[in-house]
Design a protein around this motif. Structure first.
Motif, mmCIF file in Angstrom:
data_model
loop_
_atom_site.group_PDB
_atom_site.id
_atom_site.type_symbol
_atom_site.label_atom_id
_atom_site.label_comp_id
_atom_site.label_asym_id
_atom_site.label_seq_id
_atom_site.Cartn_x
_atom_site.Cartn_y
_atom_site.Cartn_z
ATOM 1 N N VAL A 164 0.274 -1.282 -0.144
ATOM 2 C CA VAL A 164 0.438 0.082 -0.249
ATOM 3 C C VAL A 164 0.939 1.055 -0.112
ATOM 4 O O VAL A 164 0.247 2.088 -0.742
ATOM 5 C CB VAL A 164 -0.885 0.203 1.600
ATOM 6 N N ILE A 165 2.027 1.356 0.933
ATOM 7 C CA ILE A 165 2.771 2.352 0.895
ATOM 8 C C ILE A 165 4.448 2.401 -0.331
ATOM 9 O O ILE A 165 4.536 3.426 -1.276
ATOM 10 C CB ILE A 165 3.749 2.273 2.476
ATOM 11 N N THR A 166 4.772 0.763 -0.119
ATOM 12 C CA THR A 166 5.783 0.451 -1.609
ATOM 13 C C THR A 166 5.242 0.551 -3.013
ATOM 14 O O THR A 166 5.380 1.907 -3.579
ATOM 15 C CB THR A 166 6.265 -0.490 -1.010
ATOM 16 N N LEU A 167 4.015 0.188 -2.927
ATOM 17 C CA LEU A 167 3.599 0.422 -4.874
ATOM 18 C C LEU A 167 3.810 2.261 -5.513
ATOM 19 O O LEU A 167 3.290 2.335 -5.985
ATOM 20 C CB LEU A 167 2.046 -0.293 -5.223
ATOM 21 N N PHE A 168 2.599 2.888 -4.345
ATOM 22 C CA PHE A 168 2.292 4.024 -4.829
ATOM 23 C C PHE A 168 3.459 4.713 -4.584
ATOM 24 O O PHE A 168 3.985 5.523 -5.908
ATOM 25 C CB PHE A 168 1.863 4.613 -3.236
ATOM 26 N N SER A 169 5.052 4.095 -3.750
ATOM 27 C CA SER A 169 6.167 5.233 -4.259
ATOM 28 C C SER A 169 6.287 4.954 -5.874
ATOM 29 O O SER A 169 7.074 5.743 -6.602
ATOM 30 C CB SER A 169 7.005 4.762 -3.451
ATOM 31 N N LEU A 170 6.468 3.707 -5.663
ATOM 32 C CA LEU A 170 6.987 3.188 -7.243
ATOM 33 C C LEU A 170 6.843 3.698 -8.420
ATOM 34 O O LEU A 170 7.144 4.175 -9.109
ATOM 35 C CB LEU A 170 7.672 1.688 -6.964
ATOM 36 N N THR A 171 5.254 3.634 -8.593
ATOM 37 C CA THR A 171 4.364 4.534 -9.313
ATOM 38 C C THR A 171 4.579 5.887 -9.640
ATOM 39 O O THR A 171 5.182 6.164 -10.493
ATOM 40 C CB THR A 171 3.178 4.063 -9.032
ATOM 41 N N ALA A 172 4.655 6.429 -8.673
ATOM 42 C CA ALA A 172 5.348 7.874 -8.183
ATOM 43 C C ALA A 172 6.488 7.978 -9.441
ATOM 44 O O ALA A 172 6.634 8.522 -10.245
ATOM 45 C CB ALA A 172 5.112 8.585 -7.238
ATOM 46 N N GLY A 173 7.845 7.144 -8.868
ATOM 47 C CA GLY A 173 8.952 7.624 -9.356
ATOM 48 C C GLY A 173 9.180 6.957 -10.538
ATOM 49 O O GLY A 173 9.886 7.565 -11.245
ATOM 50 N N ILE A 174 8.236 5.493 -11.743
ATOM 51 C CA ILE A 174 8.466 6.037 -12.403
ATOM 52 C C ILE A 174 7.816 7.070 -13.575
ATOM 53 O O ILE A 174 8.502 7.362 -14.328
ATOM 54 C CB ILE A 174 8.245 4.516 -12.760
ATOM 55 N N ILE A 175 6.647 7.617 -12.772
ATOM 56 C CA ILE A 175 5.846 8.596 -13.472
ATOM 57 C C ILE A 175 6.540 9.760 -13.893
ATOM 58 O O ILE A 175 6.392 10.706 -14.458
ATOM 59 C CB ILE A 175 4.396 8.379 -13.461
ATOM 60 N N ILE A 176 7.235 10.344 -12.410
ATOM 61 C CA ILE A 176 7.598 11.886 -12.451
ATOM 62 C C ILE A 176 8.480 12.138 -13.944
ATOM 63 O O ILE A 176 7.984 13.239 -13.916
ATOM 64 C CB ILE A 176 8.618 11.902 -11.072
#
Length: 418
Positions: free
Chosen positions: A64-76
């Motif tokens: 719930v925390i990690t997937l949020f941050s990974l998705t954001a990191g890829i799309i930034i």
């Protein structure tokens, strides 16, 4: 190696909005990173309850925390390009809308006890998050010049820290009503930030037409080729710092609930807030003081890293007394607060406006990835031993000191690119 002579390029006149900095505009800018942190860290206290209510594993709840941050990191980086091609607000506003709407969907997934809906909504929230705080950093560079820029960037970092301070406490308080209340509270904060951005921030008009994608990417490549000798170490220094910060907080959160402490709920949130509060105060003070003084920035970055190395090394052996341990982590928080505003100022001011969104986005992308991997890797190191964990992070801090000391050497007086 020192900064390139290109850094000394003449700076155009400050924009009207930058010269007449409004307190309301400062506040509006600060809401963007604040709402970003609230949407993630506010969920940390309810993860154990979520595991029970949804009948999921600890690993599934961590996603719930990690997937949020990974998705954001890829799309930034994509958001950074779009903000350079169009405008910053044209990216931030729809991103906040997506971010808030996905928060409602995540809340409904929790109410319906549907883990697939919840986790999918968190991934969508990560897409929205990619266009918020990272783009706000570029926007600060557009609006403010000189000392006002470093002060505003310090405020952005402090706001990020304030979010980390209040998130565990606020999440614990909201969960007293019902465990999924934090999911529905977040869109309210998101709406307030959206209104602040729309009505309180005046973005300077673009001075040049957007360039074709091929030419734009060529310019980014040229920037990285000419300035990569210090930009890349700066990117990784920011990423590793956030990795250590979130990892240490995860570690502290875990041991506080175990014997002999048995500290949970709001009390635990208040203890977690102590080192974060040190980070917040230091970040804001650093941003206000460094202005465009490159010599001072270099001193503060190196001192900050030395504080991190010393405190994390001592924490390897002095973890028996909780008060001493929290004190050492607070010193590490001070070191982080000295380092990050300087990195933000150097990176944001190093390029012209037309490429600023992409460069700051690459930096923030690595920061998000550092946040994403902090908790799971610290959990793995915890399973080995306390000493292994802190010797590892102290060694990482030493590696950062080497990178910063030998590669990031700002000129005595910096001139920010327009």
């Amino acid at each position: 190696m020192s900064f390139d002579e290109h850094e000394e390029g003449s700076t155009k006149k400050e924009s009207k909005s930058g010269g007449q900095a409004s307190i309301w505009q400062y506040i509006a800018l600060a809401t963007i990173p604040l709402v970003l942190v609230l949407g993630n860290s506010m969920l940390v206290p309810i993860l154990p309850v979520m595991q029970d209510k949804l009948n999921i594993s600890r690993f599934q709840s961590s996603l719930v925390i990690t997937l949020f941050s990974l998705t954001a990191g890829i799309i930034i980086p994509v958001s950074g390009y779009l903000s350079d091609r169009f405008t910053r607000k044209a990216v931030i506003i729809p991103s906040l809308i997506v971010y808030g709407a996905a928060g409602v969907l995540a809340g409904l997934g929790a109410v319906w006890s549907s883990y697939p809906i919840l986790i999918a909504a968190r991934a969508i929230q990560g897409l929205g998050a990619a266009g918020t705080a990272p783009i706000a950093m570029a926007l600060v560079g557009d609006i403010y010049k000189g000392p006002k820029a470093s002060k505003a960037l310090g405020l952005i970092e402090a706001s990020n820290g304030i979010g980390k301070v209040v998130s565990p406490i606020l999440g614990s308080l909201l969960a007293l009503m019902t465990w999924f209340a934090p999911f529905f509270a977040f869109p309210v904060f998101c709406l307030l930030a959206l209104l602040a951005v729309i009505f309180m921030i005046k973005e300077p008009a673009k001075e040049k037409e957007a360039e074709p994608l091929k030419q734009y990417l060529q310019q980014i490549k040229t920037i990285l080729k000419s300035k990569g000798h210090w930009l890349v170490p700066a990117f990784f220094a920011g990423s590793i710092t956030l990795f250590i910060l979130f990892g240490v907080l995860f570690y502290l959160s875990q041991i506080l609930e175990e014997k002999p402490y048995n500290i949970e709920g709001v009390r635990k949130g208040l203890i977690l807030a102590i080192p974060l509060l040190c980070l917040v105060i230091t970040s804001y003070t650093t941003g206000a003081k460094i202005k465009q003084n490159g010599t001072l920035m270099r001193w503060l970055m190196n001192i900050g890293l030395i504080l991190m190395i010393v405190s994390l090394t001592l924490a390897t052996f002095l973890n028996g007394n909780l008060y001493v341990f929290i004190g050492l982590l607070s010193i590490s928080g001070v070191g982080t607060g000295l380092l990050l505003p300087c990195l933000n100022t150097l990176i944001t001011g190093s390029v012209e406006r037309e490429q600023r969104g992409m460069i700051t986005s690459l930096y923030n992308s690595l920061r998000f990835i550092g946040v994403a991997f902090g908790p799971p890797l610290f959990g793995w190191l915890m399973s080995i031993s306390h000493k292994t964990l802190f010797i590892s992070v102290a060694s990482l801090s030493l590696l950062m000191l080497v990178l910063v000391f030998f590669f990031i050497k700002p000129k005595a007086e910096l001139k920010q690119q327009t």
